[in-house]
Scaffold this active site. Structure first.
Site, short mmCIF file in Angstrom:
data_model
loop_
_atom_site.label_atom_id
_atom_site.label_comp_id
_atom_site.label_asym_id
_atom_site.label_seq_id
_atom_site.Cartn_x
_atom_site.Cartn_y
_atom_site.Cartn_z
N HIS A 292 -83.22 -36.50 42.84
CA HIS A 292 -82.38 -35.23 42.97
C HIS A 292 -83.20 -34.01 43.93
CE1 HIS A 292 -79.81 -31.85 42.15
NE2 HIS A 292 -79.03 -32.89 41.51
N CYS B 256 -73.06 -32.18 39.30
CA CYS B 256 -73.00 -32.92 40.61
C CYS B 256 -73.23 -34.28 40.27
CB CYS B 256 -73.82 -32.17 41.46
SG CYS B 256 -75.59 -32.05 40.99
#
Length: 341
Positions: free
Chosen positions: A181, A154
């Site tokens: 994150h 991602c």
């Protein structure tokens, strides 16, 4: 274009969202799911209810050995095999398999799906040896002879579009990336032994810590943009949120340029050749504003800073679940187009 018939191995966060994204896509559907650790009733419940993305808007029912989803009553066969070679993908006409267990991420392990009747495999993780593709960056290099590919990570899907635009317009001499994150399923709710036992900090509670972590996402950009190989590296900081992450990319450019020129280049790309992949905003946004945003990378122009004409920081947001899942489906559709050309 005929619908791509996807199979999903591993019905975790990404597997379930890939199914949602496939059912939303006009050129894709899901014909089978394999997960030996879920009952069919439990799989239906987990697909229907999601703490981040909300309830699935259609009906989700169980009929025999299948899920029946939405007003179109899409039937999704459910398998419970531990060995990928034993999953009978061919019996339901599976074209491509999304390998989302996080276990079978190499060419040798992933090819077991081919033995089960799948035509091709897309690994929903970085791979040590499978060709890696990022939509909008290097997808045009996909070859029909490639049977197993990786959709990268991602974070690489967020970072690579930025790096491509910056390198093509101004040249990147070197760069460092930090991804702020959201927490993921590999982390623990309370302190305990980390999974695998190697990352001690990774075993600390995800609820009340900012946790520095390693990531190969920046280095992986060198695999999808070979000219940048060895020029980027980075790290992650896991934070106590459920979803949406942010890339902080600091680069030294080859060509002198102003912040306004970088801003204009990124905005132009978001409205042109990278529309739908790269986004752009000049609003005063925060992370929750990007939940369920299907774009890979959304530049936050107001958060970017520029020290001088060769030293720049670019900030970009990404829904690390939904954006990535949509790109995997896009890659499957693109693969079918290449195969049928």
């Amino acid at each position: 274009m005929p619908e791509v018939k996807l199979g999903i191995n591993g019905f975790g966060r990404i597997g379930r969202l890939v199914m949602r994204a496939s059912l939303d896509h006009e050129n894709a559907t899901v014909v089978a799911v394999n997960d030996p650790f879920l009952s069919l009733d439990y799989a239906a419940y987990m697909f229907k209810y999601d703490s981040v993305h909300g309830q699935y808007p259609g009906d989700v029912d169980v009929d025999g050995d299948s899920l029946v989803i939405g007003p179109s009553e899409t039937r999704v066969k459910f398998f419970s095999e531990r060995n990928p070679a034993d999953i009978p993908w061919g019996t339901v006409g599976t074209d491509y398999v999304c390998e989302s267990t996080g276990v079978f991420t190499t060419l040798d392990k992933a090819k077991a799906h081919i033995d089960g009747g799948a035509k091709k495999v897309i690994i929903s993780a970085p791979s040590a040896d499978a060709p890696m593709f990022v939509m909008g960056v290097n997808h045009e290099k996909l070859d029909k002879d490639m049977t197993i590919v990786s959709n990268a990570s991602c974070t690489t899907n967020c970072l690579a579009p930025l790096a491509k635009v910056l390198h093509e317009k101004f040249g990147i001499e070197e760069g460092l990336m930090t991804t702020i994150h959201a927490s993921t399923a590999t982390q623990l709710v309370v302190d305990g032994p980390s999974k695998g036992g190697k990352d001690w900090r990774g075993g600390r509670s995800a609820l009340n810590n900012m946790i520095p972590s390693s990531t190969g996402a920046a280095k992986a950009v060198g695999k999808v943009i070979p000219e940048l190989n060895g020029k980027l590296t980075g790290m992650a900081v896991r934070i106590p949120t459920a979803n949406v992450s942010m890339v902080d990319l600091t680069v030294r450019t080859v060509k002198p340029c102003t912040g306004e020129e970088i801003d204009a280049a990124l905005k132009s790309a978001s409205e042109g050749e990278m529309k739908g992949i790269l986004g752009y905003t000049d609003h005063a946004v925060v992370s929750q504003d990007f939940v369920h945003d299907k774009r890979s990378s959304i530049v936050d122009s107001k958060a970017c800073i520029h020290l001088n004409d060769k030293f720049h920081k670019v900030i970009s947001w990404y829904d690390n679940e939904w954006g990535y899942s949509n790109r995997l489906v896009d890659l499957a559709v693109h693969m079918q187009g290449v195969d049928n050309a």
